[in-house]
Design an enzyme around this catalytic site. Sequence first.
Site, PDB file in Angstrom:
ATOM      1  N   GLU A 155      -3.935   8.960  11.708  1.00 17.09           N
ATOM      2  CA  GLU A 155      -2.882   8.148  12.213  1.00 17.09           C
ATOM      3  C   GLU A 155      -1.686   8.654  12.019  1.00 17.09           C
ATOM      4  O   GLU A 155      -0.819   8.431  13.007  1.00 17.09           O
ATOM      5  CB  GLU A 155      -3.305   6.619  11.891  1.00 17.09           C
ATOM      6  CG  GLU A 155      -2.282   5.602  12.145  1.00 17.09           C
ATOM      7  CD  GLU A 155      -2.989   4.310  12.654  1.00 17.09           C
ATOM      8  OE1 GLU A 155      -4.218   3.888  12.223  1.00 17.09           O
ATOM      9  OE2 GLU A 155      -2.139   3.314  12.819  1.00 17.09           O
TER      10      GLU A 155
ATOM     11  N   TYR B 272       8.923  -1.575  10.440  1.00 16.37           N
ATOM     12  CA  TYR B 272       8.176  -1.030   9.583  1.00 16.37           C
ATOM     13  C   TYR B 272       8.489   0.263   9.029  1.00 16.37           C
ATOM     14  O   TYR B 272       8.507   0.229   7.647  1.00 16.37           O
ATOM     15  CB  TYR B 272       6.776  -0.915  10.119  1.00 16.37           C
ATOM     16  CG  TYR B 272       5.526  -0.384   9.141  1.00 16.37           C
ATOM     17  CD1 TYR B 272       4.542  -1.319   8.489  1.00 16.37           C
ATOM     18  CD2 TYR B 272       5.482   0.915   9.155  1.00 16.37           C
ATOM     19  CE1 TYR B 272       3.638  -0.728   7.556  1.00 16.37           C
ATOM     20  CE2 TYR B 272       4.524   1.395   8.348  1.00 16.37           C
ATOM     21  CZ  TYR B 272       3.494   0.478   7.724  1.00 16.37           C
ATOM     22  OH  TYR B 272       2.809   0.917   6.529  1.00 16.37           O
TER      23      TYR B 272
ATOM     24  N   GLY C 255      -2.908  -7.565  13.409  1.00 16.14           N
ATOM     25  CA  GLY C 255      -2.947  -7.177  12.071  1.00 16.14           C
ATOM     26  C   GLY C 255      -3.899  -7.277  11.254  1.00 16.14           C
ATOM     27  O   GLY C 255      -4.426  -7.298   9.946  1.00 16.14           O
ATOM     28  N   LEU C 256      -5.231  -7.188  12.286  1.00 15.67           N
ATOM     29  CA  LEU C 256      -6.584  -7.186  11.541  1.00 15.67           C
ATOM     30  C   LEU C 256      -7.196  -5.531  11.531  1.00 15.67           C
ATOM     31  O   LEU C 256      -8.331  -5.369  11.403  1.00 15.67           O
ATOM     32  CB  LEU C 256      -7.510  -8.105  12.193  1.00 15.67           C
ATOM     33  CG  LEU C 256      -7.209  -9.364  12.136  1.00 15.67           C
ATOM     34  CD1 LEU C 256      -8.209 -10.394  12.845  1.00 15.67           C
ATOM     35  CD2 LEU C 256      -7.014  -9.881  10.971  1.00 15.67           C
ATOM     36  N   SER C 257      -6.320  -4.759  12.088  1.00 13.40           N
ATOM     37  CA  SER C 257      -6.611  -3.296  12.025  1.00 13.40           C
ATOM     38  C   SER C 257      -7.568  -2.765  12.976  1.00 13.40           C
ATOM     39  O   SER C 257      -8.516  -2.097  12.403  1.00 13.40           O
ATOM     40  CB  SER C 257      -6.871  -2.923  10.602  1.00 13.40           C
ATOM     41  OG  SER C 257      -5.997  -1.842  10.231  1.00 13.40           O
ATOM     42  N   SER C 258      -7.627  -3.055  14.321  1.00 12.59           N
ATOM     43  CA  SER C 258      -8.398  -2.346  15.226  1.00 12.59           C
ATOM     44  C   SER C 258      -8.087  -0.951  15.245  1.00 12.59           C
ATOM     45  O   SER C 258      -9.199  -0.407  15.559  1.00 12.59           O
ATOM     46  CB  SER C 258      -8.015  -3.001  16.392  1.00 12.59           C
ATOM     47  OG  SER C 258      -6.912  -2.591  17.067  1.00 12.59           O
TER      48      SER C 258
ATOM     49  N   ASP D  11       0.711  -1.242   0.003  1.00 14.08           N
ATOM     50  CA  ASP D  11       0.126   0.117   0.029  1.00 14.08           C
ATOM     51  C   ASP D  11       0.845   1.149  -0.008  1.00 14.08           C
ATOM     52  O   ASP D  11       0.634   2.178  -0.719  1.00 14.08           O
ATOM     53  CB  ASP D  11      -1.065  -0.070   1.035  1.00 14.08           C
ATOM     54  CG  ASP D  11      -0.461  -0.081   2.415  1.00 14.08           C
ATOM     55  OD1 ASP D  11       0.613  -0.261   2.566  1.00 14.08           O
ATOM     56  OD2 ASP D  11      -1.311   0.234   3.514  1.00 14.08           O
TER      57      ASP D  11
ATOM     58  N   ASP E  41      -5.707   0.039   5.413  1.00  9.32           N
ATOM     59  CA  ASP E  41      -6.759  -0.440   6.657  1.00  9.32           C
ATOM     60  C   ASP E  41      -7.869   0.559   6.540  1.00  9.32           C
ATOM     61  O   ASP E  41      -9.121  -0.027   6.808  1.00  9.32           O
ATOM     62  CB  ASP E  41      -6.013  -0.319   7.908  1.00  9.32           C
ATOM     63  CG  ASP E  41      -4.526  -0.957   7.969  1.00  9.32           C
ATOM     64  OD1 ASP E  41      -4.386  -1.916   7.194  1.00  9.32           O
ATOM     65  OD2 ASP E  41      -4.118  -0.734   8.965  1.00  9.32           O
TER      66      ASP E  41
HETATM   67  P1  ADP Z   1      -4.043  -3.137  14.871  1.00 11.10           P
HETATM   68  O1  ADP Z   1      -4.312  -1.848  14.278  1.00 11.10           O
HETATM   69  O2  ADP Z   1      -3.197  -3.975  13.939  1.00 11.10           O
HETATM   70  O3  ADP Z   1      -4.838  -3.678  15.640  1.00 11.10           O
HETATM   71  P2  ADP Z   1      -2.432  -0.862  16.429  1.00 11.10           P
HETATM   72  O4  ADP Z   1      -1.384  -1.095  17.181  1.00 11.10           O
HETATM   73  O5  ADP Z   1      -2.167  -0.148  15.201  1.00 11.10           O
HETATM   74  O6  ADP Z   1      -2.797  -2.526  15.967  1.00 11.10           O
HETATM   75  O7  ADP Z   1      -3.684  -0.550  17.018  1.00 11.10           O
HETATM   76  C1  ADP Z   1      -4.073  -1.315  18.109  1.00 11.10           C
HETATM   77  C2  ADP Z   1      -4.388   0.152  19.272  1.00 11.10           C
HETATM   78  O8  ADP Z   1      -5.609   0.931  18.930  1.00 11.10           O
HETATM   79  C3  ADP Z   1      -4.782  -0.436  20.608  1.00 11.10           C
HETATM   80  O9  ADP Z   1      -3.662  -0.798  21.449  1.00 11.10           O
HETATM   81  C4  ADP Z   1      -5.508   0.814  21.139  1.00 11.10           C
HETATM   82  O10 ADP Z   1      -4.666   1.697  21.600  1.00 11.10           O
HETATM   83  C5  ADP Z   1      -6.445   1.147  19.714  1.00 11.10           C
HETATM   84  N1  ADP Z   1      -7.900   0.769  19.849  1.00 11.10           N
HETATM   85  C6  ADP Z   1      -8.101  -0.250  18.676  1.00 11.10           C
HETATM   86  N2  ADP Z   1      -9.590  -0.492  19.064  1.00 11.10           N
HETATM   87  C7  ADP Z   1      -9.841   0.045  20.154  1.00 11.10           C
HETATM   88  C8  ADP Z   1     -11.105   0.016  21.299  1.00 11.10           C
HETATM   89  N3  ADP Z   1     -12.043  -0.702  20.981  1.00 11.10           N
HETATM   90  N4  ADP Z   1     -10.713   0.619  22.447  1.00 11.10           N
HETATM   91  C9  ADP Z   1      -9.811   1.246  22.643  1.00 11.10           C
HETATM   92  N5  ADP Z   1      -8.758   1.283  22.040  1.00 11.10           N
HETATM   93  C10 ADP Z   1      -8.628   0.696  20.890  1.00 11.10           C
HETATM   94 MG    MG Z   2      -3.248  -0.454  13.274  1.00  7.94          MG
END
Ligand code: ADP
Ligand code: MG
Length: 392
Positions: free
Chosen positions: A165, A226, A129-132, A41, A177
């Site tokens: 971000e 990265y 890696g699923l992009s929370s 990307d 993502d």
């Molecule tokens: P990924 O995007 O791969 O899951 P990242 O390190 O980029 O990993 O993002 C993870 C971070 O995003 C978490 O540690 C937290 O700070 C934030 N985050 C994601 N979802 C939530 C949620 N539902 N509540 C609070 N924080 C969140």
């Molecule tokens: Mg992320």
Amino acid sequence: MEAMSERVAGVRAAFAALYGGDPALWVQAPGRVDLMGSHTDYNEGYVLTMPIDRTTWIAARPRDDRQVRIHSLNLESGEAFSLDGGIQRSAAVPWTNYVRGVAKVLQDEGYALCGFDGLVHSTVPFSSGLSSSAALEVAAATLFNALCGLDLDPVRLAVLCQRAENTFVGVNCGILDQYTSAAGRAGHVLLLDCRHLTHTVAPIHPDIRIVICDTRYKRALTGSEYPQRRAQCEAGAAALAAITPGVRTLRDVSLEQLDAARSLFDEAVYRRARFIIQENQRVLDLAGALSAKDVPCIAALTAESFAGARDLYEIVVPQMEAMIAAMRCAPGVLGARQAGAGFGGCMVAFVERECVPAFGEHVRAAYQAATGIESAVYAVEAAPGAGLLAVG
Ligand code: ADP
Ligand code: MG
């Protein structure tokens, strides 16, 4: 995973306990898995990507003032901030920076925002890696979009979330993502063009299920890999641009051009560039193979992708080797590869629909025998992109 109605009831009860009363509005944004296209990307290349039925919700109610109160049920923490006077980063509750960043970028772009009380709940695993992170940003932007009538289309919304971000949270991620979460389509994979910010959709053959295999291994290093990979790609592209008209990124480079200029690069830069150029082509090839269920093609492309990730891009750790070995011997597997940025986290398999339970059993047992780690293995569906959630 808990049923939708239980999840709604849980969030509603928590909202009442925290803020009193009922939410006025619910939004959702999905996590995503890349089916092909590791690290392409930020090279303005292609990715075959899919929004998944693991989602981040925000239940919210508008406020009359300029306060945003945001709380996460996942982390049991939250904070309030004002939309006035320049939005600052939080050191005390760092996860709120994803929401603060989205608000700041939207306001910097001239959008008029309003405050809200919001409650976050996610079924996307963190840092796997699923992009929370993108799901949280896109959910926040979707909420502002609906609450304040901003009229943002999915691509613009994704671009602004990525900017949040990059500039506010400080992670130099590409667009993959956020784009997938914002623009995904139920039942389909997206073939994303990261230069032009366009995509086409393709169905997955109904016999094939996408199965996430989580190594449950999170790297303990500094996370410098990265940005280093990114810098190496940029160095390779810059060296080629200096001698080749029309080259801006590795997207523009053929393998022949790369090999002809090999003496210009150090060995690591050459390997990184070679992987990206080949991976881009695999994205284009896999899209057709998945729709047509071209089994030899799926097997070959995924195997080449993993081999390149290991030998050329060097993002594979021993836990991923153990997982790929487990996946490749499991019943019904059509192909298996890394997902996300590598260095642990989740991997992805293409599995014959009726074999999913047996596949999962085999992978869990084989991976645990090899590593001592209990993995998580689960099938995912192609979910809709972000939007309002009808909770009834
Ligand atoms: P990924 O995007 O791969 O899951 P990242 O390190 O980029 O990993 O993002 C993870 C971070 O995003 C978490 O540690 C937290 O700070 C934030 N985050 C994601 N979802 C939530 C949620 N539902 N509540 C609070 N924080 C969140
Ligand atoms: Mg992320």
